[in-house]
Scaffold this active site. Structure first.
Site, short mmCIF file in Angstrom:
data_model
loop_
_atom_site.label_atom_id
_atom_site.label_comp_id
_atom_site.label_asym_id
_atom_site.label_seq_id
_atom_site.Cartn_x
_atom_site.Cartn_y
_atom_site.Cartn_z
N VAL A 47 -27.22 -0.40 16.76
CA VAL A 47 -28.19 0.47 17.44
C VAL A 47 -27.54 1.83 17.69
CG1 VAL A 47 -29.37 0.82 19.65
CG2 VAL A 47 -29.49 -1.40 18.52
N HIS A 447 -4.28 27.39 28.99
CA HIS A 447 -5.09 28.37 29.70
C HIS A 447 -5.64 29.37 28.71
CE1 HIS A 447 -6.47 31.01 32.91
NE2 HIS A 447 -5.97 32.02 32.21
#
Ligand code: NAI
Length: 468
Positions: A47, A447
């Site tokens: 599914v 960062h």
């Protein structure tokens, strides 16, 4: 057995070729175990691949692009109003499913896993009968049941089946209904409700409980619900469905809120009120496998059933009914069959709602910690303080960590925001490694990245978070 019917032998029979079953089959081959998969659908993948996770994420991605195109005006970029071409969308979605299903077939063939397209039913604790294939019987030394789950239906008296869609119907993308009702505001209802709202449907959500996504903490679901309130026509909670009947080409739905009944017409009604394990049609009565009162197969830590050579994994073996849980269970069951020491004992199983924003969590939630009386400290890092989130125009996020107060060990994490479902993996690894706040805080995060919000939430536990 009828004379002349073809019988095959295998060391490991896997019933069901979904994420649990096919991953187990690959693992079996990697352990040198001769494996056979029986799958009743045309293609493997379950599914999840055919009419669940993959097509819904394909559509959610399109919905997100439409959203981003509209929101880009704030950055000085103006596109025309996005318009959904339903035929092309369906074609793209089908191509994604086809490509991945082909990939699963290749994985199995490459490992020489025997693949039978047919429907299996136990005839004893050592063999199954197969319908729809040249192979009529398969005898096995071990078996793994990975038959998954089906959409729960509402009683016919409340919502006749011919009047509603289930998730598989909605994922066919056969039309964009003008007025759509979604019954059940859980994973499927919110994901597909958001898709159709973005494609242009007026979506109304009807939820029986007094809130949406109650498995997550309210501060985690709030940014999503705020967005959904803008995208959808109405979201009703504490609503009771009273009935539905055909009204011309529409469906007249009657429901009650606060004791007041109302009847409204919808062009389509999607029912997404949960799923039930597929354990009733596979002849378990011919084995010693026990099923509990909710229909789940009883298993031990190795995923062994009460019939010692039969294992069960995935949705049939208990909640949460999530593909990634099934995959891990498959590997544990196969390792056990291969004679290795293995157990299904994850530190946590992450949950992700792939809406926009995504909501992801693992371990204990704040509400659970409170209920269990755990002595915890909760730290939060709002994405408005994340440089990357600001740069993306996506400050609608929040990262939250739940630590044991005394040991500073991480007990749970919740993230809401863009790509929260990808970010949660760091938290899962930290939980598996029994990380304490300092482990996460001193790990250098790139960062600028939204993953920094995890490091900052951990720093907050230590009494310093640079950016708040
Ligand atoms: P769900 O359990 O997530 O949500 C069902 C909702 O329907 C609940 O909020 C429930 O209170 C409500 N409900 C039940 N009966 C109702 C009624 N008569 N009227 C109104 N509301 C009613 O189930 P859902 O969304 O169908 O998904 C099934 C399962 O599939 C999930 O639990 C999950 O395991 C899996 N799934 C996971 C996804 C993911 O990982 N992102 C996506 C989709 C499904």
């Amino acid at each position: 057995m009828v004379v002349g019917e073809f019988t095959q032998d295998t060391d490991l029979l896997i019933i069901g070729g979904g994420p649990g079953g096919y991953v187990a089959a690959c693992a079996a081959a990697d352990h040198g175990i001769r494996a056979t998969v029986i799958e009743k659908a045309d293609v493997p993948g379950g599914v999840c691949l055919r009419e669940g996770c993959i097509p819904s994420k394909t559509l959610l991605n399109i919905a997100k692009i439409m959203d981003e195109a509209e929101e880009a005006t704030q950055f000085g970029i103006t596109f025309g109003k996005p318009k959904a071409d339903i035929d092309k969308i369906r074609e793209w979605k089908n191509s994604v499913v086809k490509k991945l299903a082909g990939g699963v077939k290749q994985l199995l063939a490459g490992r020489k896993v025997e693949y039978i397209n047919g429907s299996a039913r136990f005839e004893s604790s050592t063999s199954v009968r197969v319908e729809g294939s040249d192979v009529a019987h398969v005898k096995f030394k071990h078996c793994i049941i990975a038959t998954g789950s089906s959409a729960k239906l509402l009683p016919e008296s409340l919502m006749p089946r011919e009047l509603c869609w289930d998730a598989a119907d909605a994922l066919k993308v056969s039309e964009i209904p003008k007025r759509m009702m979604v019954i059940g505001g859980g994973y499927i209802g919110l994901e597909l409700g958001q898709v159709y709202a973005k494609f242009g449907s007026e979506v109304t959500v009807l939820e029986a409980l007094d809130g949406l996504l109650l498995g997550a903490d309210p501060d985690m679901s709030r940014p999503l619900i705020n967005k959904l309130k803008k995208q959808m026509k109405t979201i009703h909670t504490s609503a009771v469905l009273k009935g539905a009947k055909k009204s011309g080409s529409a469906v007249a739905v009657t429901y009650s809120i606060g004791g007041t009944d109302r009847t409204e017409e919808y062009d389509r009604v999607l029912v997404s009120v949960g799923r039930r394990p597929n354990t009733d049609q596979i002849g378990l009565e011919k084995t010693k496998v026990s099923v509990n009162d909710r229909g789940f197969i009883e298993v031990d830590a190795q995923r062994r059933t009460t019939d010692k050579r039969i294992f069960a994994i995935g949705d049939v073996a208990g909640e949460p009914m999530l593909a990634h849980k099934a995959m891990r269970e498959g590997k544990v069951a196969v390792a056990t069959i291969a004679g290795k020491a293995a157990a299904f004992d994850p530190a946590c199983i992450p949950a992700v709602v792939y809406t926009d924003p995504e909501v992801a969590w693992c371990g204990v939630t704040e509400a659970e910690a409170k209920k269990k009386g755990l002595n915890v400290k909760v730290t939060k890092f709002p994405w408005s303080a994340s440089g990357r989130a600001v740069a993306m125009g996506r400050t609608d996020g929040l990262t939250k960590m739940i630590f044991d107060q005394a040991t500073q060990r991480l007990l749970g994490v919740g993230i809401v925001g863009a790509h929260a479902g990808d970010l949660i993996s760091e938290a899962v690894l930290a939980m598996e490694m029994a990380a304490v706040a300092e482990d996460i805080a001193v790990s250098i995060h790139p960062h600028p990245a939204t993953s920094e919000t995890l490091a900052e939430a951990a720093e907050a536990m230590l009494g310093f978070a640079s950016h708040v």
